[in-house]
Design a protein around this motif. Structure first.
Motif, mmCIF file in Angstrom:
data_model
loop_
_atom_site.group_PDB
_atom_site.id
_atom_site.type_symbol
_atom_site.label_atom_id
_atom_site.label_comp_id
_atom_site.label_asym_id
_atom_site.label_seq_id
_atom_site.Cartn_x
_atom_site.Cartn_y
_atom_site.Cartn_z
ATOM 1 N N ASP A 125 0.846 -1.193 0.000
ATOM 2 C CA ASP A 125 0.000 0.000 0.000
ATOM 3 C C ASP A 125 0.879 1.240 0.000
ATOM 4 O OD1 ASP A 125 -1.875 1.959 0.285
ATOM 5 O OD2 ASP A 125 -2.833 1.123 2.073
ATOM 6 N N LYS A 126 1.121 1.808 -1.197
ATOM 7 C CA LYS A 126 2.044 2.936 -1.338
ATOM 8 C C LYS A 126 1.369 4.285 -1.143
ATOM 9 C CE LYS A 126 5.334 0.102 -2.763
ATOM 10 N NZ LYS A 126 6.529 -0.224 -1.969
ATOM 11 N N ARG A 127 0.091 4.283 -0.765
ATOM 12 C CA ARG A 127 -0.580 5.566 -0.567
ATOM 13 C C ARG A 127 0.067 6.368 0.550
ATOM 14 N NH1 ARG A 127 -6.477 4.339 0.856
ATOM 15 N NH2 ARG A 127 -5.413 2.667 2.023
ATOM 16 N N VAL A 128 0.698 5.663 1.496
ATOM 17 C CA VAL A 128 1.355 6.346 2.611
ATOM 18 C C VAL A 128 2.583 5.539 3.027
ATOM 19 C CG1 VAL A 128 -0.012 5.171 4.393
ATOM 20 C CG2 VAL A 128 0.992 7.398 4.895
ATOM 21 N N PHE A 155 13.283 7.232 0.381
ATOM 22 C CA PHE A 155 12.114 6.487 0.839
ATOM 23 C C PHE A 155 10.837 7.260 0.542
ATOM 24 C CE2 PHE A 155 9.079 5.849 4.409
ATOM 25 C CZ PHE A 155 8.722 4.542 4.147
ATOM 26 N N ALA A 156 10.860 8.556 0.789
ATOM 27 C CA ALA A 156 9.675 9.386 0.573
ATOM 28 C C ALA A 156 9.252 9.372 -0.897
ATOM 29 C CB ALA A 156 9.945 10.813 1.037
ATOM 30 N N ALA A 157 10.221 9.233 -1.782
ATOM 31 C CA ALA A 157 9.921 9.238 -3.225
ATOM 32 C C ALA A 157 9.166 7.989 -3.655
ATOM 33 C CB ALA A 157 11.214 9.379 -4.014
ATOM 34 N N LEU A 208 4.103 10.956 3.041
ATOM 35 C CA LEU A 208 5.025 10.547 4.108
ATOM 36 C C LEU A 208 4.488 11.059 5.432
ATOM 37 C CD1 LEU A 208 7.749 9.282 4.975
ATOM 38 C CD2 LEU A 208 8.783 11.539 4.662
ATOM 39 N N VAL A 209 4.377 10.159 6.414
ATOM 40 C CA VAL A 209 3.917 10.525 7.753
ATOM 41 C C VAL A 209 5.015 10.184 8.753
ATOM 42 C CG1 VAL A 209 2.216 10.135 9.569
ATOM 43 C CG2 VAL A 209 1.504 10.139 7.166
#
Length: 619
Positions: A237-240, A278-280, A285-286
């Motif tokens: 799940d790459k939404r977040v 990682f954020a990319a 990003l949370v």
């Protein structure tokens, strides 16, 4: 001997984080371990003291504790120091200087943050010390990682010549998990290398060390980018994507098992380039961190777009119940709010109180009766409970030792309307040795008019009865020199006539003594001298009971605050003048009673009498 001490390599054992840290420090070959008791870190040194081949000691405060550990490191030994979060406030003077000099043998400092304020006066975030002192921070998520990271901390300390902070939280310290252990590493002894240009931190020396410190920080940043202490767990799940550290990782992973998570075990300096990469890989990003937005602010400054404290609270633990709905709202998912628990299932309130027969009970009973004519500065310890019901007999409590200085300030800054009031400072024996002596010296030097209640119960009581320099025993229970508080107070300048010792169980005597001393125009000290009821030195007297037919319901005994006194019936009535008053009839839990004889002194009808046996009245 504790079976965890005898554990052999490659075996697994159920350990709290504190026990695991102690095991890791011992296995790493540490030769000196120091601490001052403080929840949630206390058990680290208690556990470490059980191991052979290491000198473990309680120090009088955290600053001295760290200085001893620093000295051992400079001498070439691996050294370990433990404290709770507020302890580093006291020890920071040593840390902020030693970071410039570096270390000899490895130096690891465990700082336990009380996230959720289980037993602390604030909820500060010790990760700031890494940034402030330019030293690395390791953050374990459970007992196994706590054990491993202590050992890795010593390696990093020696590799980069830096103190290393192991940031713990209450959940890591006190929760138990299986830990696979190893064996002790015996390091060869390294003799002290005399080098004034490094160890003597005068301005000319420190000035030269500053560029070295900044170069070390660059090396640590490069290390952070490649160390396997920082890991990425992929998810479909790459939404977040979640960036987290410490025990918050456990909650985040449980809340969202299918999202990518980057877990920082080495969180200072931040591996910013690796985090950007990682954020990319995710849409949002949370940052999930307890308690302050430390990582969040640094990453925003580095240009990252992220969420953190805009959706998550800055206080207390980030449990699954906190993380899950916050991120679901961010993703636009429905949030199911659980129904409130039935009132029948609510836990019965259990406000903290003093122990049955505690020698502090009489002090606060007397102070409560005198409170309208005195102002009372409190301190940190069991006696802080004097602020609660039924005594309500503290006006201030700030930090360790502050009662002395604040009482002096209350004296010097008092309004005209308070000129006739006495000023009282209440402090315990361990706290007085920790940071109270300087305050009393300042009070005497500046001619303050304060009465000090020095409550000597021969233990560091609130953290479990640990020994200190006034108890006559060391951490192993061996005989040690004991401070004579009366002589110490006199040496600090209090006149002998104003130093009075009293048995706190003699309540009429202590009441009269306080009344006399607050009228004196100079500093005075009243020393109570009875052991904590939870240490071996305490001896019970004949327990007490209530003669039911003689009890009039006056409830005076309840004002002592002893939890062995139980209310059996309450009734509203009126006085002869028609004033409403509540009466309460009581009984005494005889099996718990210590026979301290405080409550009979409050009982007009003399309905409280010796029971004769601890088991009298038990059905």
């Amino acid at each position: 001997m504790n079976p965890l001490v005898q554990a052999v390599a490659a075996t697994s054992h159920l350990m709290s984080g504190n026990e695991a840290v102690a095991r890791g420090a011992w296995e790493a070959g540490a030769r000196v371990g120091t601490a001052y008791p403080g929840t949630p870190s206390t058990e680290i040194l208690e556990s470490l003291a059980l191991y052979p081949d290491i000198h473990a000691q309680w120090s009088v405060n955290e600053k001295v504790s760290l200085e001893v550990a620093i000295g051992a490191s400079v001498a070439g030994a691996r050294a370990f120091c433990a404290m709770k979060h507020v302890g580093m406030n006291v020890a920071s003077d040593a840390l902020m200087s030693q970071t410039l000099a570096g270390v000899g043998g490895g130096l690891v400092i465990a700082i336990a943050d009380d996230v959720g304020l289980s037993s602390s006066q604030n909820e500060q975030d010790s990760r700031f010390w890494g940034r402030f002192a330019h030293v690395p921070i390791l953050e374990p998520a459970d007992s196994q990682e706590a054990y491993e990271m202590v050992k890795q901390g010593f390696e990093i300390s020696e590799q980069f010549s830096t103190p290393v902070i192991l940031r713990l939280t209450t959940r890591v310290c006190h929760v138990k998990a299986m830990v696979t252990v190893g064996e002790r590493l015996e390091r060869p002894e390294v003799p002290f290398t005399r080098d004034p240009s490094r160890w003597v931190l005068v301005p000319s020396t420190a000035r030269v060390r500053l560029p070295w410190q900044f170069e070390r920080e660059l090396q640590l940043t490069a290390f952070a980018e490649q160390t396997d202490l920082n890991i990425i767990e992929d998810g479909p799940d790459k939404r977040v994507g979640i960036l987290t550290s410490g025990p918050a990782y456990m909650h985040a992973r449980e809340a969202f098992p299918n999202v990518p998570i980057m877990k920082l075990g080495f969180s200072c300096p931040l591996p910013i380039e690796r985090i950007k990469a990682f954020a990319a890989t995710v849409e949002k990003l949370v940052v999930v961190e307890e308690t302050e937005p430390v990582m969040e602010n640094e990453l925003k400054a580095a240009g990252l777009t992220l969420h953190g404290k805009d959706i998550l609270p800055r206080i207390h633990e980030l449990s699954v119940q906190v993380i899950q709905p916050a991120i679901k709202r961010l993703l636009g998912e429905p949030v199911i709010v659980a129904e409130a628990a039935s009132a029948d299932l609510e836990v019965f309130p259990r406000p903290p109180t003093m122990c049955v027969g505690c020698p502090h009970l009489s002090v606060y009973y007397c102070l409560s009766k005198l409170h309208k004519n005195i102002n009372i500065a409190g301190d940190i310890g069991c006696y802080t409970l004097g602020a609660g019901h039924p005594w309500n007999a503290l006006d201030t409590t700030t930090c360790m030792g502050a009662s002395m200085g604040m009482a002096l300030g209350m004296d010097l800054g008092r309004a005209e309307a308070d000129r006739d009031k006495g000023i009282v400072a209440v402090i315990g024996d361990s706290t007085f040795l920790h940071m109270g002596m300087q305050g009393l010296l300042d009070m005497v030097y500046n001619r303050g008019n304060v009465t000090v209640m020095l409550l000597d119960n021969r233990a560091t009581g609130m953290t479990g009865g640990q020994s200190h320099a006034g108890t006559g025993a060391d951490i192993h229970g061996n005989e040690a020199p004991a401070v004579d508080f009366a002589k110490l107070v006199e040496a600090l300048g209090v006149r002998p006539e104003r130093i009075r010792k009293v048995n706190p169980y003699e309540m009429p005597t202590i009441y009269k003594m306080i009344k006399e001393e607050v009228k004196q125009p100079e500093p005075s000290v009243i020393i109570t001298d009875q052991p904590c009821v939870l240490i071996p030195e305490f001896e019970k007297y004949v327990p007490l009971k209530v003669v039911a037919e003689d009890c009039t319901g006056c409830a005076n005994c309840l004002n002592v605050g002893c939890p062995a006194i139980l209310v059996t019936k309450r009734e509203m009535t009126t006085t002869a003048k028609g004033k409403p008053v509540e009466k309460a009839w009581v009984t005494i839990e005889t099996a718990a009673c210590t026979g301290c004889n405080l409550c009979p002194t409050t009982c007009g009808p003399k309905a409280i009498v010796p029971a004769g046996s601890p088991f009298d009245g038990i059905h």
